[in-house]
Design a protein around this motif. Structure first.
Motif, PDB file in Angstrom:
ATOM      1  N   ASN A 137       1.099  -1.252  -0.120  1.00  0.00           N
ATOM      2  CA  ASN A 137       0.097  -0.046   0.143  1.00  0.00           C
ATOM      3  C   ASN A 137       0.988   1.255  -0.118  1.00  0.00           C
ATOM      4  OD1 ASN A 137      -1.838   2.173   0.354  1.00  0.00           O
ATOM      5  ND2 ASN A 137      -2.378   1.303   2.274  1.00  0.00           N
ATOM      6  N   GLY A 141       0.259   4.671   6.273  1.00  0.00           N
ATOM      7  CA  GLY A 141       1.259   5.360   7.475  1.00  0.00           C
ATOM      8  C   GLY A 141       1.722   6.579   6.823  1.00  0.00           C
ATOM      9  N   THR A 169      -0.678  -1.524  -4.818  1.00  0.00           N
ATOM     10  CA  THR A 169      -2.071  -1.256  -5.001  1.00  0.00           C
ATOM     11  C   THR A 169      -2.345   0.083  -5.507  1.00  0.00           C
ATOM     12  OG1 THR A 169      -2.195  -0.482  -2.765  1.00  0.00           O
ATOM     13  CG2 THR A 169      -2.637  -3.064  -2.966  1.00  0.00           C
ATOM     14  N   GLY A 195      -0.221  -0.805   7.082  1.00  0.00           N
ATOM     15  CA  GLY A 195      -0.741  -1.055   8.301  1.00  0.00           C
ATOM     16  C   GLY A 195      -1.858  -1.997   8.744  1.00  0.00           C
ATOM     17  N   ASP A 196      -2.720  -1.905   9.691  1.00  0.00           N
ATOM     18  CA  ASP A 196      -3.598  -2.822  10.088  1.00  0.00           C
ATOM     19  C   ASP A 196      -4.612  -3.083   9.043  1.00  0.00           C
ATOM     20  OD1 ASP A 196      -2.213  -3.341  12.358  1.00  0.00           O
ATOM     21  OD2 ASP A 196      -3.197  -1.562  13.452  1.00  0.00           O
ATOM     22  N   GLY A 197      -5.031  -1.809   8.440  1.00  0.00           N
ATOM     23  CA  GLY A 197      -6.079  -1.898   7.522  1.00  0.00           C
ATOM     24  C   GLY A 197      -5.434  -2.835   6.167  1.00  0.00           C
ATOM     25  N   MET A 198      -4.385  -2.645   5.874  1.00  0.00           N
ATOM     26  CA  MET A 198      -3.882  -3.349   4.662  1.00  0.00           C
ATOM     27  C   MET A 198      -3.815  -4.931   4.903  1.00  0.00           C
ATOM     28  SD  MET A 198      -2.904  -2.951   1.959  1.00  0.00           S
ATOM     29  CE  MET A 198      -2.226  -3.843   0.281  1.00  0.00           C
ATOM     30  N   GLU A 201      -7.212  -6.209   4.848  1.00  0.00           N
ATOM     31  CA  GLU A 201      -7.655  -6.353   3.567  1.00  0.00           C
ATOM     32  C   GLU A 201      -7.282  -7.692   2.900  1.00  0.00           C
ATOM     33  OE1 GLU A 201      -7.024  -4.317  -0.068  1.00  0.00           O
ATOM     34  OE2 GLU A 201      -7.400  -2.606   0.720  1.00  0.00           O
ATOM     35  N   SER A 239       0.048   3.344  10.466  1.00  0.00           N
ATOM     36  CA  SER A 239      -0.025   4.153  11.506  1.00  0.00           C
ATOM     37  C   SER A 239       0.006   3.643  12.751  1.00  0.00           C
ATOM     38  CB  SER A 239      -1.162   5.209  11.299  1.00  0.00           C
ATOM     39  OG  SER A 239      -1.327   5.643  10.011  1.00  0.00           O
ATOM     40  N   THR A 240      -0.791   2.739  12.985  1.00  0.00           N
ATOM     41  CA  THR A 240      -0.579   1.662  14.340  1.00  0.00           C
ATOM     42  C   THR A 240       0.334   0.386  14.413  1.00  0.00           C
ATOM     43  OG1 THR A 240      -2.799   2.551  14.573  1.00  0.00           O
ATOM     44  CG2 THR A 240      -2.236   1.214  16.357  1.00  0.00           C
ATOM     45  N   ASP A 241       0.029  -0.285  13.346  1.00  0.00           N
ATOM     46  CA  ASP A 241       0.888  -1.432  13.049  1.00  0.00           C
ATOM     47  C   ASP A 241       0.650  -2.651  14.438  1.00  0.00           C
ATOM     48  OD1 ASP A 241       1.769  -0.816  10.639  1.00  0.00           O
ATOM     49  OD2 ASP A 241       3.373   0.368  11.511  1.00  0.00           O
ATOM     50  N   ARG A 303      -7.003  11.996   7.350  1.00  0.00           N
ATOM     51  CA  ARG A 303      -5.926  11.240   6.888  1.00  0.00           C
ATOM     52  C   ARG A 303      -4.577  11.754   6.288  1.00  0.00           C
ATOM     53  NH1 ARG A 303      -4.952   6.051   6.234  1.00  0.00           N
ATOM     54  NH2 ARG A 303      -6.628   4.644   7.042  1.00  0.00           N
ATOM     55  N   TYR A 310      -4.536  10.141  14.652  1.00  0.00           N
ATOM     56  CA  TYR A 310      -5.276   9.548  15.786  1.00  0.00           C
ATOM     57  C   TYR A 310      -4.882  10.145  17.192  1.00  0.00           C
ATOM     58  CZ  TYR A 310      -5.540   5.122  12.863  1.00  0.00           C
ATOM     59  OH  TYR A 310      -6.054   4.393  11.975  1.00  0.00           O
ATOM     60  N   GLU A 500     -11.124  -0.009  10.673  1.00  0.00           N
ATOM     61  CA  GLU A 500     -12.101   0.273   9.437  1.00  0.00           C
ATOM     62  C   GLU A 500     -13.585   0.499  10.176  1.00  0.00           C
ATOM     63  OE1 GLU A 500     -11.525  -0.278   5.950  1.00  0.00           O
ATOM     64  OE2 GLU A 500      -9.606   0.078   6.849  1.00  0.00           O
TER      65      GLU A 500
HETATM   66  N1  LIG Z   1      -3.446   2.208  -3.340  1.00  0.00           N
HETATM   67  C1  LIG Z   1      -4.298   2.565  -2.319  1.00  0.00           C
HETATM   68  N2  LIG Z   1      -5.041   3.888  -2.407  1.00  0.00           N
HETATM   69  C2  LIG Z   1      -5.920   3.995  -1.246  1.00  0.00           C
HETATM   70  N3  LIG Z   1      -6.198   3.346  -0.200  1.00  0.00           N
HETATM   71  C3  LIG Z   1      -5.555   2.200  -0.169  1.00  0.00           C
HETATM   72  C4  LIG Z   1      -4.587   1.721  -1.368  1.00  0.00           C
HETATM   73  N4  LIG Z   1      -4.262   0.627  -0.844  1.00  0.00           N
HETATM   74  C5  LIG Z   1      -4.825   0.159   0.217  1.00  0.00           C
HETATM   75  N5  LIG Z   1      -5.440   0.965   0.545  1.00  0.00           N
HETATM   76  C6  LIG Z   1      -6.447   1.317   1.767  1.00  0.00           C
HETATM   77  O1  LIG Z   1      -5.678   1.811   2.837  1.00  0.00           O
HETATM   78  C7  LIG Z   1      -6.367   1.702   4.201  1.00  0.00           C
HETATM   79  C8  LIG Z   1      -5.213   1.978   5.278  1.00  0.00           C
HETATM   80  O2  LIG Z   1      -3.800   1.306   5.041  1.00  0.00           O
HETATM   81  P1  LIG Z   1      -2.936   0.973   6.040  1.00  0.00           P
HETATM   82  O3  LIG Z   1      -3.600   0.003   6.919  1.00  0.00           O
HETATM   83  O4  LIG Z   1      -1.913   0.232   5.106  1.00  0.00           O
HETATM   84  O5  LIG Z   1      -2.248   2.330   6.687  1.00  0.00           O
HETATM   85  P2  LIG Z   1      -2.832   3.087   8.039  1.00  0.00           P
HETATM   86  O6  LIG Z   1      -4.343   3.225   7.845  1.00  0.00           O
HETATM   87  O7  LIG Z   1      -2.041   4.307   7.934  1.00  0.00           O
HETATM   88  O8  LIG Z   1      -2.400   2.236   8.982  1.00  0.00           O
HETATM   89  P3  LIG Z   1      -2.866   1.653  10.424  1.00  0.00           P
HETATM   90  O9  LIG Z   1      -4.052   0.519   9.768  1.00  0.00           O
HETATM   91  O10 LIG Z   1      -1.791   0.856  11.132  1.00  0.00           O
HETATM   92  O11 LIG Z   1      -3.474   2.549  11.165  1.00  0.00           O
HETATM   93  C9  LIG Z   1      -6.517   0.135   4.126  1.00  0.00           C
HETATM   94  O12 LIG Z   1      -7.629  -0.172   4.651  1.00  0.00           O
HETATM   95  C10 LIG Z   1      -6.416  -0.196   2.706  1.00  0.00           C
HETATM   96  O13 LIG Z   1      -7.547  -0.811   2.395  1.00  0.00           O
END
Ligand SMILES: Nc1ncnc2c1ncn2[C@@H]1O[C@H](COP(=O)(O)OP(=O)(O)OP(=O)(O)O)[C@@H](O)[C@H]1O
Ligand SMILES: CCCCCCCCCCCCC/C=C/[C@@H](O)[C@H](CO)NC(=O)CCCCCCCCCCCCCCC
Ligand SMILES: [Ca+2]
Length: 565
Positions: A137, A141, A169, A195-198, A201, A239-241, A303, A310, A500
């Protein structure tokens, strides 16, 4: 040198050069370790070093560099033959690094024999991945995912001869959708960089694909789900991992890459979340309503701030101090030996997780899932600032011991933490305890239960359901007009499901024991920081005996490396 009938090397012992000294180097197939020691009679402070073969990353034939070749010793000997062993070196705070050691000898045949024996031992490590599918992704973060992968991870994978197919992605759900289409059997694992969101997925893609291929209806909350045997690796770049931190002990891309290379395996419980017989999401870390749901909802609009969002939204949500009314019903996890107030925490090879897995399997064999439905349900009504269900301790750099320090990664249960309405000051005291060593459950307004399933309905939805014609309620503003300062909120919060948001506030949640597997090993036991700093994978065994005559007492092994042999 001895060889097993199967052709496996049992023991290879040679005198090999390292630096300017001769060392006795032993490859012990039976004990699974490579060791090197000074063959001279041991003295106080001498070191014997070893590395478990399971933590050797690669072995390569090496050309000694010009400086080494030009030193007096080499010139006398003709062309030396050398090989380098790359191995895991354990540092402080669960951090792993790739270290290397180069041995040489004059005999080319001996050198090749060593390389071959080490390569054969590596080949025998069947749990190591050879082919990985990697999703990056680029926006998670601090938007460093691509750089982190290319600079820190890809070189290690290539050193360990791991082939990769890399997908960067292009949009949210790209990885998840892709996992329904790819030839998954081609891969030994799926890696997500983000991160956790990835992670979430990728996990949804894999679990969903597995159920689809097995004809399981994910919308049925009672369906026994099919386990995913393909492991997931997390390269933290979010962001949190929290998932990476809670399963490895640190968010560090190199450490994670090394756990993938050595083929670690850590099973993980997964919660399924349903509403009205409709599947909503799976969750492995936090399923949080109230405080953490509100923090997430607000932070999604920010974001662009990156991980700082956060803290900003956390502070803002803390000030609003909203509480929510509702009913929780849950089934206590009676199969597990542990409890959320235990001092014992989940570690590598956790006994409680193993025992729980056996207990659950046995119970299901004897009574089936029907029996589970008939088990006792407890019901709690109240006003809550936060309802947090955690499948693992949920530790992260902000909260190193996590939301529930004694939660287990793979015991088939989740810890349900209910934070009732309390003053702002008390809530702050509760939050602060996430960051220090004090017990965050030692408050009269906090309850914690270890559960295997639970349901939640907000008062608002109960009222709406029981009296849908009461339009008066709908005219009510979002917050209580009669009591503007009372913080009661007649709107619903949202659920924060692994970072999410969920659409529905009424949920039905069930823990699925060990549904997925990670390239991780849980938190290792070495933990006292000072001890960890002294210990490394190449363990240093101090030989504590009286020094032989004629040697200086304080001569260290490092000084000895200057001696030619
Ligand atoms: N190319 C992309 N463009 C936009 N969103 C994306 C893309 N690839 C993945 N995502 C989405 O971005 C969301 C957040 O990503 P990710 O978890 O990697 O980072 P974060 O939210 O900063 O970290 P954390 O989840 O640890 O707080 C994920 O739910 C994922 O579905
Ligand atoms: C006084 C200091 C108190 C600090 C309290 C810190 C508690 C931190 C607890 C973190 C728990 C993480 C759980 C993991 C959840 C992940 O699945 C999810 C996706 O990545 N992350 C978040 O939802 C991200 C959630 C991030 C939440 C951050 C909350 C920050 C609260 C700050 C409150 C400040 C009050 C100050 C008053 C003076
Ligand atoms: Ca668990």
């Amino acid at each position: 040198m001895e060889q097993l009938p199967c052709g496996r090397w049992l023991r290879l012992v040679s005198s090999l050069g390292m630096g300017q000294r001769a060392w006795e180097v032993t490859l012990d197939g039976e004990r699974g370790r490579l060791a090197w020691s000074d063959p001279r009679p041991p003295r106080r402070g001498d070191e014997n070093c070893f590395v478990p073969t399971s933590e050797i990353i690669a072995v390569e034939e090496t050309e000694l560099n010009k400086k080494q070749r030009n030193s007096g010793k080499w010139q006398k000997m003709g062309k030396p033959h050398a090989f380098t062993v790359y191995y895991v070196k354990k540092a402080r705070n669960h951090r792993w690094r790739c270290s290397d050691v180069t041995f040489w000898c004059a005999d080319e045949h001996l050198c090749n024999q060593w390389i071959q024996a080490l390569k054969e031992l590596l080949e025998m490590q069947k749990s190591r991945p050879k082919q990985l599918l990697v999703y990056i992704n680029p926006y998670g973060g601090k938007r460093q995912g691509k750089r982190i992968y290319e600079q820190k991870v890809a070189p290690l994978f290539s050193l360990a001869s791991i082939s990769t197919d890399v997908v960067i992605t292009e949009h949210a759900n790209h990885a998840k959708d892709n996992l329904f289409e790819v030839n998954i059997n081609k891969y030994d694992g799926v890696v997500c960089v983000g991160g956790d969101g990835m992670f979430s997925e990728v996990m949804h893609g894999l679990i969903g694909r597995m159920q689809k291929d097995s004809g399981i209806d994910q919308n049925n909350p009672k369906a026994p789900l099919v386990q995913c045997n393909i492991r997931i690796g997390i390269i933290p770049a979010g962001s949190t991992d929290c998932i990476c931190y809670s399963t490895i002990g640190i968010s560090d891309p190199v450490t994670s890459a090394l756990h993938i290379i050595v083929g670690d395996c850590q099973p993980l419980d997964v919660c399924s979340v349903h509403h009205n017989n409709t599947f909503l999401k799976y969750c492995v870390s936090l399923l949080g309503y109230g405080f953490y749901g509100d923090v997430l909802k607000d932070s999604e609009k920010k974001r662009w701030m990156g991980p700082m969002r956060y803290d900003y939204s956390g502070f803002k949500t803390f000030l609003t101090h909203h509480y929510y009314e509702g009913t929780i019903s849950f089934q206590p996890a009676k199969h597990t030996l542990g409890s959320p107030r235990d001092k014992y925490t989940c570690r590598t090879g956790c006994y409680i997780c193993k025992k729980s897995e056996q207990q659950l399997a046995q119970q299901r064999k004897q009574c089936g899932l029907k029996h589970e439905e008939e088990e006792e349900w407890k019901i709690i009504k109240g006003k809550f600032l936060a309802i947090n269900a955690v499948n693992m301790r949920c530790a992260c750099p902000r909260s190193p011991k996590g939301l529930s320090p004694a939660a287990h990664l793979a015991d088939g249960s989740a810890d349900l933490i209910l934070v009732r309405k309390c003053s702002r000051l008390d809530f702050l005291r509760y939050l602060v305890r996430h960051t220090n060593q004090d017990d965050q459950f030692d408050f009269s307004f906090v309850d914690v239960h270890r559960v295997k399933s639970f349901q939640f309905t907000s008062k608002l939805s109960e009222d709406n359901e029981s009296n849908v014609t009461d339009m008066g309620k709908k005219r009510f503003g979002q917050f209580c007009r009669d009591h503007p300062a009372c913080c009661c909120n007649i709107a619903n919060s949202t659920w924060n499901c692994d970072g999410e948001t969920l659409e529905s506030s009424a949920v039905e949640v069930r823990v699925h024991c060990q549904l997925v597997k990670l390239f991780a090993r849980g938190i290792e036991e070495t933990c006292k920081d000072e001890a960890a700093s002294r210990q490394s994978s190449v363990e240093q065994l101090t030989v504590d005996i009286v020094p032989p005559m004629g040697r200086r007492k304080n001569e260290s092994s490092r000084n000895l490396s200057k001696y030619a042999f």
